[in-house]
Write an enzyme that holds these catalytic residues in place. Structure first.
Site, PDB file in Angstrom:
ATOM      1  N   CYS A  22       0.883  -1.170   0.000  1.00 27.37           N
ATOM      2  CA  CYS A  22       0.000   0.000   0.000  1.00 27.37           C
ATOM      3  C   CYS A  22       0.921   1.221   0.000  1.00 27.37           C
ATOM      4  CB  CYS A  22      -0.974  -0.026   1.164  1.00 27.37           C
ATOM      5  SG  CYS A  22      -0.222  -0.151   2.803  1.00 27.37           S
ATOM      6  N   ARG A  39      -2.232  -0.872   5.395  1.00 26.57           N
ATOM      7  CA  ARG A  39      -3.453  -1.421   4.800  1.00 26.57           C
ATOM      8  C   ARG A  39      -3.198  -2.777   4.151  1.00 26.57           C
ATOM      9  NH1 ARG A  39      -4.723   3.917   1.348  1.00 26.57           N
ATOM     10  NH2 ARG A  39      -2.454   4.001   1.455  1.00 26.57           N
TER      11      ARG A  39
END
Length: 263
Positions: A230, A235
């Site tokens: 990410c 994430r």
């Protein structure tokens, strides 16, 4: 270590196992959420401690910092770790990737985290639990859990690797830019981390068959080496966990992520 527990634990499954001297609960929620409600005896971990303080921050801290962190949590070789958070699994997934990286492979994720636990009306505590410190030692950081920028520069376009970009579509398309450059790694496939979550089920993961179908439709081939990233491998901590849950042939993280590639 107890490797008999599944990677994904539902709240009721976990509740039936507690209390246990063989399970270490680690809560990676925001501090104020943890103080309001956490699983009984769960130890809070500031998720920022799972990252480096200098750029690129997505990389693991050095071994001495990791040993201090895991000792502070009370980790031992014989403990099964169950991690969760308050956001759907990004930070919890990153922490489990951290454990995998240092060779502690006895772990599970509480599906849905604190939201699912409270939705099941299960017991919780307020305030803070006190960890029983340990003296955790790391023999080595595994080389088969992550890739670095040199590896990715060499292999990102060779057809044997899938680059899974867990950022938002606007970041992927260069509309939102958080580095010197916007856009995405050539050939990377975008599937935002939150797409894996079922909002109607207290932020649990979607069913296996649905996840496999959605990822396959995007071109994410579970039989190739899949590299997730990410911006700082926060994430994509969930993306890595999803790959493990779906039993991908080989899923690895690029922890430098876009904060390194885009700079």
């Amino acid at each position: 270590m107890n490797n008999e527990l599944p990677l994904l634990l539902e709240p009721q499954q976990l509740a039936a196992l507690l209390p246990s001297d063989n399970i270490l609960l680690v809560d990676l929620s925001r501090a104020q959420i943890y103080r309001q409600a956490h699983l009984p005896n769960a130890i809070h971990l500031d998720f920022k401690k799972t990252q480096r303080t200098e750029p690129p921050v997505g990389l693991l801290p050095d071994i001495s910092q990791l040993e201090a962190l895991l000792s502070e949590l009370g980790l031992r070789d014989d403990l099964h770790v169950v991690a969760y958070d308050d956001e759907g699994g990004g930070w919890a997934g990153r922490f489990l990737w951290l454990l995998e990286s240092v060779g502690h492979t006895s772990y599970s994720y509480l599906n849905g985290g604190i939201h699912a636990w409270l939705a099941e009306d299960l017991p919780y505590e307020e305030g803070a639990a006190i960890a029983k410190r340990s003296d955790y030692r790391i023999k080595a950081v595994r080389a088969d859990v992550s890739v670095d920028i040199d590896y990715l520069l060499e292999h990102h376009a060779d057809g044997e690797h899938i680059i899974w970009d867990a950022r938002s579509l606007d970041e992927y398309n260069g509309v939102r830019v958080f580095a010197q450059k916007g856009g995405h790694i050539p050939g990377a496939i975008q599937y935002e981390w939150t797409e894996a979550l079922d909002g109607s089920e207290s932020m649990r993961l979607k069913p296996k068959a649905q996840l496999l179908a959605e990822l396959s439709a995007r071109g994410i081939d579970m039989h190739k080496r899949v590299v997730v990233h990410c911006h700082t491998h926060h994430r994509s901590g969930l993306s890595w966990l999803v790959g493990k849950y779906l039993e991908f042939n080989d899923v690895r993280a690029y922890p430098g992520s876009w904060s390194e590639w885009g700079n």
